[in-house]
Write a protein that holds these residues in place. Structure first.
Motif, PDB file in Angstrom:
ATOM      1  N   PHE A 236      10.441 -38.155 -39.294  1.00  0.00           N
ATOM      2  CA  PHE A 236       9.210 -38.572 -38.627  1.00  0.00           C
ATOM      3  C   PHE A 236       8.123 -37.510 -38.764  1.00  0.00           C
ATOM      4  O   PHE A 236       6.947 -37.833 -38.993  1.00  0.00           O
ATOM      5  N   ALA A 237       8.491 -36.237 -38.612  1.00  0.00           N
ATOM      6  CA  ALA A 237       7.508 -35.157 -38.718  1.00  0.00           C
ATOM      7  C   ALA A 237       6.900 -35.109 -40.112  1.00  0.00           C
ATOM      8  O   ALA A 237       5.692 -34.901 -40.269  1.00  0.00           O
ATOM      9  N   ARG A 238       7.722 -35.318 -41.134  1.00  0.00           N
ATOM     10  CA  ARG A 238       7.193 -35.305 -42.500  1.00  0.00           C
ATOM     11  C   ARG A 238       6.244 -36.479 -42.724  1.00  0.00           C
ATOM     12  O   ARG A 238       5.153 -36.311 -43.285  1.00  0.00           O
ATOM     13  N   HIS A 239       6.650 -37.669 -42.271  1.00  0.00           N
ATOM     14  CA  HIS A 239       5.803 -38.850 -42.467  1.00  0.00           C
ATOM     15  C   HIS A 239       4.504 -38.731 -41.675  1.00  0.00           C
ATOM     16  O   HIS A 239       3.420 -39.065 -42.183  1.00  0.00           O
ATOM     17  N   SER A 240       4.585 -38.251 -40.437  1.00  0.00           N
ATOM     18  CA  SER A 240       3.373 -38.121 -39.629  1.00  0.00           C
ATOM     19  C   SER A 240       2.449 -37.045 -40.187  1.00  0.00           C
ATOM     20  O   SER A 240       1.218 -37.159 -40.079  1.00  0.00           O
ATOM     21  N   SER A 241       3.013 -36.009 -40.797  1.00  0.00           N
ATOM     22  CA  SER A 241       2.170 -34.986 -41.425  1.00  0.00           C
ATOM     23  C   SER A 241       1.421 -35.566 -42.623  1.00  0.00           C
ATOM     24  O   SER A 241       0.254 -35.229 -42.863  1.00  0.00           O
ATOM     25  N   LEU A 242       2.094 -36.442 -43.376  1.00  0.00           N
ATOM     26  CA  LEU A 242       1.418 -37.123 -44.485  1.00  0.00           C
ATOM     27  C   LEU A 242       0.244 -37.952 -43.974  1.00  0.00           C
ATOM     28  O   LEU A 242      -0.872 -37.888 -44.516  1.00  0.00           O
ATOM     29  N   LEU A 243       0.491 -38.742 -42.935  1.00  0.00           N
ATOM     30  CA  LEU A 243      -0.576 -39.577 -42.382  1.00  0.00           C
ATOM     31  C   LEU A 243      -1.706 -38.725 -41.816  1.00  0.00           C
ATOM     32  O   LEU A 243      -2.887 -39.075 -41.954  1.00  0.00           O
ATOM     33  N   ARG A 244      -1.356 -37.622 -41.189  1.00  0.00           N
ATOM     34  CA  ARG A 244      -2.381 -36.753 -40.605  1.00  0.00           C
ATOM     35  C   ARG A 244      -3.293 -36.187 -41.683  1.00  0.00           C
ATOM     36  O   ARG A 244      -4.517 -36.136 -41.519  1.00  0.00           O
ATOM     37  N   GLN A 245      -2.699 -35.746 -42.793  1.00  0.00           N
ATOM     38  CA  GLN A 245      -3.519 -35.221 -43.877  1.00  0.00           C
ATOM     39  C   GLN A 245      -4.426 -36.299 -44.460  1.00  0.00           C
ATOM     40  O   GLN A 245      -5.595 -36.040 -44.776  1.00  0.00           O
ATOM     41  N   ASP A 246      -3.905 -37.515 -44.601  1.00  0.00           N
ATOM     42  CA  ASP A 246      -4.724 -38.610 -45.133  1.00  0.00           C
ATOM     43  C   ASP A 246      -5.887 -38.941 -44.202  1.00  0.00           C
ATOM     44  O   ASP A 246      -7.027 -39.135 -44.650  1.00  0.00           O
ATOM     45  N   LYS A 247      -5.604 -39.004 -42.905  1.00  0.00           N
ATOM     46  CA  LYS A 247      -6.669 -39.348 -41.961  1.00  0.00           C
ATOM     47  C   LYS A 247      -7.695 -38.222 -41.843  1.00  0.00           C
ATOM     48  O   LYS A 247      -8.894 -38.484 -41.673  1.00  0.00           O
ATOM     49  N   LEU A 248      -7.242 -36.984 -41.935  1.00  0.00           N
ATOM     50  CA  LEU A 248      -8.193 -35.875 -41.947  1.00  0.00           C
ATOM     51  C   LEU A 248      -9.078 -35.924 -43.184  1.00  0.00           C
ATOM     52  O   LEU A 248     -10.286 -35.648 -43.112  1.00  0.00           O
ATOM     53  N   ALA A 249      -8.480 -36.295 -44.319  1.00  0.00           N
ATOM     54  CA  ALA A 249      -9.266 -36.393 -45.549  1.00  0.00           C
ATOM     55  C   ALA A 249     -10.319 -37.494 -45.434  1.00  0.00           C
ATOM     56  O   ALA A 249     -11.469 -37.317 -45.863  1.00  0.00           O
ATOM     57  N   VAL A 250      -9.938 -38.631 -44.854  1.00  0.00           N
ATOM     58  CA  VAL A 250     -10.902 -39.724 -44.676  1.00  0.00           C
ATOM     59  C   VAL A 250     -12.021 -39.304 -43.732  1.00  0.00           C
ATOM     60  O   VAL A 250     -13.210 -39.555 -43.989  1.00  0.00           O
ATOM     61  N   LEU A 251     -11.657 -38.639 -42.638  1.00  0.00           N
ATOM     62  CA  LEU A 251     -12.662 -38.202 -41.667  1.00  0.00           C
ATOM     63  C   LEU A 251     -13.615 -37.185 -42.285  1.00  0.00           C
ATOM     64  O   LEU A 251     -14.841 -37.270 -42.100  1.00  0.00           O
ATOM     65  N   ASN A 252     -13.080 -36.235 -43.027  1.00  0.00           N
ATOM     66  CA  ASN A 252     -13.939 -35.256 -43.696  1.00  0.00           C
ATOM     67  C   ASN A 252     -14.805 -35.917 -44.765  1.00  0.00           C
ATOM     68  O   ASN A 252     -15.953 -35.511 -44.984  1.00  0.00           O
ATOM     69  N   GLY A 253     -14.254 -36.937 -45.435  1.00  0.00           N
ATOM     70  CA  GLY A 253     -15.046 -37.654 -46.429  1.00  0.00           C
ATOM     71  C   GLY A 253     -16.232 -38.374 -45.810  1.00  0.00           C
ATOM     72  O   GLY A 253     -17.333 -38.385 -46.379  1.00  0.00           O
ATOM     73  N   VAL A 254     -16.014 -38.972 -44.644  1.00  0.00           N
ATOM     74  CA  VAL A 254     -17.119 -39.654 -43.956  1.00  0.00           C
ATOM     75  C   VAL A 254     -18.195 -38.653 -43.554  1.00  0.00           C
ATOM     76  O   VAL A 254     -19.402 -38.890 -43.736  1.00  0.00           O
ATOM     77  N   ALA A 255     -17.775 -37.504 -43.016  1.00  0.00           N
ATOM     78  CA  ALA A 255     -18.747 -36.489 -42.609  1.00  0.00           C
ATOM     79  C   ALA A 255     -19.510 -35.938 -43.810  1.00  0.00           C
ATOM     80  O   ALA A 255     -20.737 -35.749 -43.755  1.00  0.00           O
TER      81      ALA A 255
END
Length: 204
Positions: free
Chosen positions: A40-59
């Motif tokens: 779960f920690a590995r999968h959630s870390s993957l999702l966290r990096q993806d969502k951070l990338a999307v958020l930074n892309g929007v900014a």
């Protein structure tokens, strides 16, 4: 920690194989919890990096096109988009926090339960004459040592899984094949696109 865990289990097996057999069953459940939470920690870390990338892309998109946004009155739409991506990231962080809380509660309770099971089982074995009180005392010392080592191993495994999940993009970029070169070389002569085949068609 892993070496201490192995030697502690070996000593318990030599001291009392009955006690060590019961404890190994409880430890199997504990390490299963480690494995499940590690995935779960590995999968959630993957999702966290993806969502951070999307958020930074929007900014980045908003800051890079600030004049265009102001010209077409797109500030509100961009703010709504950024707010939605922020909520997605916050929701994921809440899930990660809740999962870690359950994990910590379970494995802390289970490790204390191991000591209680060891003491209760050892008391029964002493009353039946299977082991001596001195052996039970020595076994309890090693049980405490093994429990501490298993906690350390579980924590290291969790951190390793989180690190693997967070560094996925780095490995993806490192393993990406290079783009075909536009300059002819001996190694890429067959991959070069001829200049006469290059076409452009821009329409509005």
């Amino acid at each position: 920690s892993f070496v201490q865990l192995v030697f502690g289990v070996c000593y318990l097996t030599v001291t009392s194989w009955r006690l060590s057999l019961i404890l190994l069953g409880v430890w199997a459940v504990l390490f299963y919890v480690y494995a499940v939470y590690g995935r779960f920690a590995r999968h959630s870390s993957l999702l966290r990096q993806d969502k951070l990338a999307v958020l930074n892309g929007v900014a980045t998109e908003a800051l890079g096109n600030v004049r265009t946004l102001r010209a077409f009155s797109g500030e509100e739409a961009m703010m709504n988009r950024y707010e939605q991506e922020s909520y997605n990231l916050i929701f994921l962080e809440h899930q990660r926090g809740a999962a870690y809380g359950l994990y910590a509660t379970f494995y802390n309770g289970l490790t204390e339960g191991i000591k209680a099971v060891a003491l209760g089982t050892g008391g029964v074995l002493v009353s039946r004459g299977a082991i001596s009180p001195e052996q039970l005392t020595a076994s309890m010392l090693y049980v405490d040592n093994v429990v501490g080592s298993s906690l350390a191993v579980g924590g290291q495994y969790r951190q390793l899984m989180q690190a693997i999940g967070s560094s996925r993009k780095v490995f993806e970029y490192a393993e990406m094949p290079p783009s075909p070169s536009m300059v002819a070389t001996a190694a890429t002569a067959l991959q070069v696109v001829p200049a006469e085949d290059l076409r452009g068609a821009v329409s509005f």
